[in-house]
Scaffold this motif. Structure first.
Motif, PDB file in Angstrom:
ATOM      1  N   ASP A   1      -0.003   5.050   0.674  1.00 17.82           N
ATOM      2  CA  ASP A   1      -0.937   6.012   1.203  1.00 17.82           C
ATOM      3  C   ASP A   1      -0.437   7.299   1.372  1.00 17.82           C
ATOM      4  OD1 ASP A   1      -2.652   3.872   1.375  1.00 17.82           O
ATOM      5  OD2 ASP A   1      -1.913   3.532   3.708  1.00 17.82           O
TER       6      ASP A   1
ATOM      7  N   ARG B   1       0.954  -1.204  -0.140  1.00 18.11           N
ATOM      8  CA  ARG B   1       0.119  -0.168  -0.077  1.00 18.11           C
ATOM      9  C   ARG B   1       0.796   1.340   0.009  1.00 18.11           C
ATOM     10  NH1 ARG B   1      -4.619  -0.305   4.618  1.00 18.11           N
ATOM     11  NH2 ARG B   1      -3.348   1.169   5.424  1.00 18.11           N
TER      12      ARG B   1
ATOM     13  N   ARG C   1      -4.743   6.517  -1.758  1.00 14.08           N
ATOM     14  CA  ARG C   1      -4.179   5.096  -1.430  1.00 14.08           C
ATOM     15  C   ARG C   1      -4.334   4.346  -2.888  1.00 14.08           C
ATOM     16  NH1 ARG C   1      -6.943   2.376   3.176  1.00 14.08           N
ATOM     17  NH2 ARG C   1      -5.125   3.014   4.404  1.00 14.08           N
TER      18      ARG C   1
END
Length: 170
Positions: free
Chosen positions: A138, A136, A152
């Motif tokens: 972010d 991920r 995201r």
């Protein structure tokens, strides 16, 4: 080149990510949405397998999710109705985040948090769990004294998803 990040900032962002995962795992989607910036982009591109040297294989023109705030809100609104058949009964999830790396950006009030994600999901009385693995990215912005999710992108390791549907948030 290694950029030094203040330990207190790393701790603060890590705690934010863990609290956010807890909201998702407990189905508190409205509370989760309160942590999201109105200008958010939530992207999970489709991955395809490519030969060595031809890139990581993420599609520019296809995505499992490519949502803004309005679409995330609509997704959550639908999950709150009796018409979210893909999530009835609701999935039981566990978002496991590891290897959290905090990177500064050009803006003083934002950071990039890169983490590894293992999503463990069980459904109904089915004995075999489903799992997704990925990375991920972010982008968090400081807003009103706290952090908000401004972007995201989840780069899944899977080119074929090992689950029946993807009606949950990553």
């Amino acid at each position: 080149m290694t950029v030094t990040i203040d330990q207190s900032l790393h701790f603060e962002i890590s705690q934010w990510l863990f609290a956010e995962a807890e909201l998702l795992d407990h189905g508190r989607l409205r509370d989760w949405l309160a942590l999201v910036s109105p200008s958010v982009r939530y992207l999970v591109p489709v991955r395809v397998t490519k030969p060595s040297g031809q890139g990581e294989g993420f599609q520019d023109s296809a995505a499992h999710f490519d949502d803004n705030y309005f679409l995330l809100e609509q997704r959550i609104r639908r999950l709150e109705t009796d018409f979210a058949w893909a999530e009835d009964p609701p999935s039981r999830t566990r978002h496991i985040l590891t290897n959290i790396r905090i990177r500064p950006t050009e803006q003083d009030d934002e950071v990039l948090a890169v983490s590894n994600l293992l999503l463990h999901r069980t459904r109904g009385d089915i004995a075999q769990p489903e799992q997704l693995v990925g990375e991920r990215h972010d982008r968090l912005v400081r807003s009103d004294g706290g952090w908000k999710l401004a972007a995201r992108t989840v780069y899944l390791d899977h080119s074929t998803l090992p689950m029946q549907n993807l009606a949950i948030l990553l």
